[in-house]
Write a protein that holds these residues in place. Structure first.
Motif, PDB file in Angstrom:
ATOM      1  N   LYS A 382      83.664  27.207  13.964  1.00 41.48           N
ATOM      2  CA  LYS A 382      83.129  28.108  12.947  1.00 41.48           C
ATOM      3  C   LYS A 382      83.133  27.410  11.598  1.00 41.48           C
ATOM      4  CE  LYS A 382      84.156  32.560  14.920  1.00 41.48           C
ATOM      5  NZ  LYS A 382      84.361  33.948  14.538  1.00 41.48           N
ATOM      6  N   ILE A 383      81.980  27.381  10.952  1.00 39.66           N
ATOM      7  CA  ILE A 383      81.946  26.825   9.601  1.00 39.66           C
ATOM      8  C   ILE A 383      81.263  27.817   8.676  1.00 39.66           C
ATOM      9  CG2 ILE A 383      81.933  24.412  10.310  1.00 39.66           C
ATOM     10  CD1 ILE A 383      78.878  24.514   9.501  1.00 39.66           C
ATOM     11  N   SER A 384      81.403  27.589   7.403  1.00 41.22           N
ATOM     12  CA  SER A 384      80.717  28.411   6.414  1.00 41.22           C
ATOM     13  C   SER A 384      79.740  27.535   5.654  1.00 41.22           C
ATOM     14  CB  SER A 384      81.715  28.987   5.418  1.00 41.22           C
ATOM     15  OG  SER A 384      82.665  29.750   6.076  1.00 41.22           O
TER      16      SER A 384
ATOM     17  N   TYR B  31      85.803  36.294  11.144  1.00 43.23           N
ATOM     18  CA  TYR B  31      86.514  35.044  11.410  1.00 43.23           C
ATOM     19  C   TYR B  31      88.016  35.293  11.433  1.00 43.23           C
ATOM     20  CZ  TYR B  31      88.495  30.443  10.582  1.00 43.23           C
ATOM     21  OH  TYR B  31      89.234  29.299  10.675  1.00 43.23           O
ATOM     22  N   PRO B  33      91.538  32.884  12.050  1.00 40.47           N
ATOM     23  CA  PRO B  33      91.991  31.518  12.311  1.00 40.47           C
ATOM     24  C   PRO B  33      92.639  31.425  13.695  1.00 40.47           C
ATOM     25  CG  PRO B  33      92.778  32.307  10.183  1.00 40.47           C
ATOM     26  CD  PRO B  33      92.186  33.478  10.878  1.00 40.47           C
ATOM     27  N   LYS B  39     102.169  24.282  14.410  1.00 44.65           N
ATOM     28  CA  LYS B  39     102.287  23.727  13.064  1.00 44.65           C
ATOM     29  C   LYS B  39     103.745  23.705  12.648  1.00 44.65           C
ATOM     30  CE  LYS B  39      97.953  25.382  11.208  1.00 44.65           C
ATOM     31  NZ  LYS B  39      97.477  26.583  10.546  1.00 44.65           N
ATOM     32  N   GLY B 136      99.860  30.057   5.892  1.00 43.37           N
ATOM     33  CA  GLY B 136      98.520  30.248   6.436  1.00 43.37           C
ATOM     34  C   GLY B 136      98.233  31.704   6.731  1.00 43.37           C
ATOM     35  N   ARG B 154     101.127  32.935  16.568  1.00 40.89           N
ATOM     36  CA  ARG B 154     100.859  33.660  15.342  1.00 40.89           C
ATOM     37  C   ARG B 154     100.229  35.010  15.673  1.00 40.89           C
ATOM     38  NH1 ARG B 154      96.738  31.366  10.781  1.00 40.89           N
ATOM     39  NH2 ARG B 154      96.647  33.238   9.538  1.00 40.89           N
TER      40      ARG B 154
ATOM     41  N   MET C  78      93.802  22.811   6.584  1.00 41.59           N
ATOM     42  CA  MET C  78      94.861  22.742   7.589  1.00 41.59           C
ATOM     43  C   MET C  78      95.402  24.141   7.870  1.00 41.59           C
ATOM     44  SD  MET C  78      97.779  19.904   7.249  1.00 41.59           S
ATOM     45  CE  MET C  78      98.992  21.081   6.675  1.00 41.59           C
ATOM     46  N   LYS C  79      95.545  24.934   6.829  1.00 42.73           N
ATOM     47  CA  LYS C  79      96.118  26.267   7.009  1.00 42.73           C
ATOM     48  C   LYS C  79      95.148  27.237   7.651  1.00 42.73           C
ATOM     49  CE  LYS C  79      99.903  25.285   4.774  1.00 42.73           C
ATOM     50  NZ  LYS C  79     101.033  24.882   5.595  1.00 42.73           N
ATOM     51  N   TYR C  80      93.887  27.199   7.223  1.00 39.57           N
ATOM     52  CA  TYR C  80      92.968  28.267   7.626  1.00 39.57           C
ATOM     53  C   TYR C  80      91.761  27.783   8.429  1.00 39.57           C
ATOM     54  CZ  TYR C  80      95.617  31.048   4.318  1.00 39.57           C
ATOM     55  OH  TYR C  80      96.619  31.688   3.666  1.00 39.57           O
ATOM     56  N   GLY C  81      91.623  26.507   8.632  1.00 37.82           N
ATOM     57  CA  GLY C  81      90.466  26.023   9.380  1.00 37.82           C
ATOM     58  C   GLY C  81      89.306  25.690   8.470  1.00 37.82           C
ATOM     59  N   GLU C  82      88.323  24.971   9.027  1.00 42.05           N
ATOM     60  CA  GLU C  82      87.187  24.498   8.245  1.00 42.05           C
ATOM     61  C   GLU C  82      86.364  25.631   7.664  1.00 42.05           C
ATOM     62  OE1 GLU C  82      85.379  21.405  10.659  1.00 42.05           O
ATOM     63  OE2 GLU C  82      83.815  21.295   9.142  1.00 42.05           O
ATOM     64  N   TRP C  83      86.469  26.771   8.315  1.00 36.11           N
ATOM     65  CA  TRP C  83      85.668  27.933   7.926  1.00 36.11           C
ATOM     66  C   TRP C  83      85.850  28.296   6.456  1.00 36.11           C
ATOM     67  CZ3 TRP C  83      86.398  32.933   6.142  1.00 36.11           C
ATOM     68  CH2 TRP C  83      85.364  33.834   6.390  1.00 36.11           C
ATOM     69  N   ILE C  84      87.023  28.032   5.912  1.00 36.08           N
ATOM     70  CA  ILE C  84      87.314  28.483   4.546  1.00 36.08           C
ATOM     71  C   ILE C  84      86.499  27.731   3.490  1.00 36.08           C
ATOM     72  CG2 ILE C  84      89.276  26.957   4.051  1.00 36.08           C
ATOM     73  CD1 ILE C  84      90.654  29.483   2.843  1.00 36.08           C
TER      74      ILE C  84
END
Lengths: 625, 172, 120
Positions: A382-384, B31, B33, B39, B136, B154, C78-84
């Motif tokens: 998923k990307i934005s 979305y 995560p 981690k 996170g 999580r 790293m914390k939330y993924g590339e989506w952020i």
């Protein structure tokens, strides 16, 4: 009662589609002239949809909560104006509005096309009926606005307060006039291909529809933008949100078509291209509906999502696309006469260049919007895709586009020479000096910004000059282009000069930067009819010693229970000062956002100028010179 | 040649688009995560909830124990929902519960615990919500299962009975 | 190089306010490039959710700790993924995203030029 009538008249409306198709096919086979019955039936169908639409409006006015749509989106304490606008502020009602405009437009089309060949008119009607039937079935099967609830609830759920805004009340109807107008272009292009009527006459005829849809679409986008700026409290007017992109894509296609039609009207070239654009415009409007209503994309717009609805529009959309590809392949033959050669430096070329850039901008927006869906389905990543992407791919290409736009309208058809070399050079030099001088004052990337502003100024000067040189011969185009240059300049200045501060402040505290001082003086509470207001009083002192009092508000609505924040905006000709205040959970401080946005009002004015240009062109008898 | 190629490519492209959109319809557009990342536990310094003494993360998370880090607030309605499961989890002595009191005030939070019971072995207060971001997290409630200084699972949103069973299965 | 460093340090000491304005600018720039996980259509900068407000504080702290823009993005990725990230990184997943529009532009140009080439 009103709901019941509305519901029945919808079914009658669908029934009339059957009659229309039957008589149209018979008319095609048997008669030389158009059967008057067909026109009457089309108008009757329109009236049935009108009755249905009024049925829904009356249910909203009477707060008839036995109607599910009314229950979900209205409330007795809501002002009458928003009760009425609530009719189309939801998925079901807005689809009914689509249908209303669809039937209205085809009626107007039939009444206004006496001079056109019969077969062309009937085929347009038939293709339009395919779309109309699709929408009827969609509405009745998956999203009927007249569902009945029993027992009747006493109170409705209310309309989201941020949707209670005058700009947003008229935004959907105007936007749909634009979207649906493109359906006429679509049907008529298919009909023109089937009846081999793709010609100068067709171009002349359809141009009015292109102009009308374009003007409405432009105004619709403007209203949406104005609403976002005043109501959402982010202090921006364009966010590259999927919902916005989806309205921008048909706009690009329509703008391209508008320019392409100019050439086609003059001589019979670029016919295939015009056909593709006519189809694309409507396909893009429909995909927009699909992307927004199906919930496949993540956006600020929240329609109740239902996968069944998404599936229906998807199948319907692709049926239409495949139908048009089929017609394009089998019926369209490109017969362009050789005599229509044109020299590389000519108005034709400049229009081609316009089309080229427009298509590029369209592809950037299209790919940016749907790429995440593709990537997720194929790789599960998923990307934005957000503003930085669009800025990076669009801004550099804006420079040649603006320059071409300054030169293009001064060229002759077929073969031309660079005219007014002297003035143009002077303008370019002045623009450059002016921009360099302005940009130098600011601590931003010098090169790209200077070149951008230079090209915008260049267009601004050359379009301004045209007002004097050409007088009123080409007023509509001139106003539109001038408006566009003003728009780009205002947007650039708005971005470059804007200054913003986000901070957390307690009552009585002061925030200082080297440019301004914000003093949070106090808060007051006020009780309104359907909300409680907490009003902050801020004193902003500017560097030059002047000061402004700003009073942003927090509104706590009771029905539905939502906290909204009302921005306080001080507008003048040069800048807008914009402040919002937000509540932070369990803290003594409030989150304060203060923005100075220069030339804000000029963005709205320039878009109005652009559409005014289109509007004037509507009344022009002769084609562009 | 040209006239046959282009239409077939065009039709192919649209078919693929159709299939992709069709499949995309089934995916959620919200979305979240990834919930199964291994981690490291972030290091932090926070004030204790009861008194203002500073607690550092290394002191809390010892190696061979299970920890359940839970972000909660008295103003958060779903937190009330999950509270009974936290109380249930407290009964298991193989796991220690660490509470992150998120943007809350002491009075409300204490009366919340008084009413519903206090499941936590230690509570830290995350006054401005920044420590939760190091983990996170992005909302309340949110929980992390920690083992050997690693986040092994999580939970976004309130935990339910299934989550409880799953946790008990892991730590057994 | 050394000279520049000294110059910079002097500039920083003498012109504390200037630096602060710069920090605000970077802060806003970073927040604008982050997508809020609560109200998913908005950027962190535009959003007023609890998460966004806290994240803005985190960004401010990180800048003051001396982290670069890139480091902050990596931290959050790293914390939330590339989506952020609103600005998609150029990698295997996004080749088409970045290059397809450019290819379309070039193809369009080629078609127009071909038109004139044929005529001659």
């Amino acid at each position: 009662m009103a709901s019941l009538i509305g519901s029945y008249s919808l079914s009658f409306g669908l029934l009339f589609s059957v009659f229309i198709i039957f008589f149209s096919v018979r008319n095609l086979r048997d008669n030389e002239i158009l059967d008057k019955k067909i026109i009457s039936f089309t108008i009757i169908q329109f009236f049935f949809v009108v009755i249905s639409f009024f049925g829904l409006i009356i249910s909203f006015i009477n707060s008839d909560f036995s109607n599910e749509t009314v229950f979900n989106h209205s409330h007795t304490t809501k002002p009458l104006f928003y009760k009425i606008s609530g009719t189309w502020g939801n998925h079901e009602g807005s689809l009914l509005l689509w249908l209303l405009v669809l039937t209205l437009f085809i009626s107007i089309f039939l009444l206004k096309s006496n001079q056109q060949p019969k077969r062309y008119r009937v085929f347009t009607l038939l293709f339009q009926q395919v779309i109309i039937i699709g929408f009827f079935i969609f509405l009745i099967k998956t999203s009927s606005p007249f569902n009945y609830i029993f027992p009747k609830p006493n109170e409705g759920l209310g309309l989201n307060p941020i949707l209670q805004d005058p700009a947003l009340a008229i935004h959907p109807p105007i936007l749909y006039l634009g979207y649906v107008g493109s359906s006429i272009i679509f049907s008529s292009a298919l009909a023109a291909m089937v009846t081999s009527y793709v010609s100068k006459e067709w171009a002349k005829h359809i141009k009015k529809w292109v102009l009308a849809s374009w003007v409405f679409l432009t105004l619709g986008i403007l209203l949406g933008s104005i609403w976002a700026y005043y109501e959402l409290g982010w202090g921006g007017f364009w966010f590259w949100d999927p919902v916005e992109n989806v309205s921008l894509m048909p706009w690009f296609a329509l703008t391209t078509l508008l320019h392409c039609i100019l050439v086609l009207e003059k001589k019979k070239i670029l016919t295939s291209w015009a056909m593709i654009l006519s189809i694309a415009t409507f396909a893009l409007s429909m995909s927009g509906t699909f992307l927004v209503r199906s919930g496949i994309l993540n956006s600020v717009h929240t329609f109740a999502n239902d996968p069944e609805r998404g599936l229906f529009i998807l199948i319907f959309l692709f049926t239409l696309i495949f139908l048009s590809i089929f017609i394009f392949i089998f019926f369209h033959s490109e017969k362009e006469k050789l005599e229509n050669n044109f020299f590389w430096l000519s108005k034709e070329t400049s229009i081609l260049v316009n089309n080229w850039f427009m298509m590029y901008f369209l592809s950037v927006v299209l790919i940016g919007t749907i790429y995440p869906i593709f990537l997720e389905v194929i790789t599960a990543n998923k990307i934005s895709v957000g503003p930085p992407f669009y800025n990076k791919l669009i801004l550099p290409f804006l420079i040649p586009f603006l320059i071409a736009m300054a030169i293009g309208p001064n060229l002759n058809w077929v073969k031309s020479d660079f005219k007014d070399k002297f003035y143009m050079t002077i303008f370019l030099v002045i623009s450059f000096l002016l921009s360099a001088l302005i940009i130098k004052q600011f601590d931003i990337n010098f090169l790209i910004n200077t070149i951008l502003v230079t090209s915008a100024f260049f267009l601004f000067f050359s379009t301004s000059r045209e007002f004097f040189v050409k007088r009123f011969r080409n007023l509509s185009q001139n106003i539109a282009h001038f408006g566009f240059s003003l728009l780009i300049l205002s947007i650039l200045f708005n971005n470059i000069f804007s200054n913003e501060v986000i901070t957390n402040l307690k009552i009585g505290e002061t925030f200082k930067t080297e440019k301004l001082t914000i003093n949070f003086e106090n808060i007051e509470q006020e009780d309104e009819k359907n909300f409680k207001a907490i009003i902050g009083k801020f004193n902003v002192q500017n560097l030059d010693g002047s000061s402004d009092i700003l009073n942003p508000e927090l509104r706590i609505y009771n029905q539905p229970n939502i906290i909204t924040s009302e921005a306080d905006i001080k507008t003048n000709l040069l800048t807008d000062k914009f402040m919002t205040m937000n509540y932070v959970q369990n803290q003594e401080y409030f989150n304060i956002r203060y923005q100075v946005k220069p030339f804000m009002i000029w963005i709205w004015i320039s878009v109005i100028l652009i559409s005014l240009g289109g509007f004037l062109s509507f009344f022009k008898k002769k084609y562009e010179i | 040649m040209k006239s046959r190629y282009i239409p077939s490519i065009l039709i192919l492209i649209f078919l693929i688009t159709f299939v992709i959109f069709f499949k995309g319809l089934k995916n959620s557009n919200i979305y979240t995560p990834d919930t199964n990342l291994k981690k490291e536990v972030p290091s932090f310094e926070l004030k204790s909830f009861e008194n203002d003494s500073i607690v550092i993360s290394e002191k809390i998370f010892q190696d061979n124990d299970y920890y359940f880090m839970n972000i909660w607030a008295s103003w958060c309605i779903p937190c009330k929902e999950e509270h009974e499961f936290l109380m249930e989890l407290k009964k298991n002595d193989k796991i220690q519960l660490v509470g992150f009191n998120y943007k809350d005030n002491f009075t409300n939070a204490s009366s919340f615990l008084k009413d519903l019971g206090n499941p936590y072995d230690i509570i830290l207060s995350d006054k401005d919500g920044t420590a939760s971001i190091e983990w996170g997290a992005y909302g309340v409630p949110e929980s992390f299962l920690v083992y050997q200084n690693k986040i092994i699972k999580r939970f976004i949103g309130p935990i339910n009975n299934d989550d409880l069973l799953e946790i008990q299965k892991i730590i057994r | 190089m050394k000279f520049i460093n000294i110059f910079l340090i002097v500039a920083i000491i003498l012109n504390f306010n200037f630096l602060k304005a710069d920090e605000i600018k970077t802060e806003n720039k970073i927040a604008k490039n982050l997508r809020c996980l609560i109200c998913q259509g908005q950027s962190v900068h535009d959003s007023d959710s609890e998460f966004a407000i806290s994240l803005k504080i985190v960004i401010k702290n990180k800048i003051q700790e001396g982290l670069s823009e890139e480091q902050i993005y990596n931290f959050l990725k790293m914390k939330y993924g590339e989506w952020i990230l609103y600005d998609p990184v150029f990698n295997r997943n996004t080749y088409f995203l970045w290059l397809l529009p450019i290819l379309i532009f070039l193809a369009g140009g080629a078609i127009i030029i071909k038109r004139f080439y044929y005529k001659k």
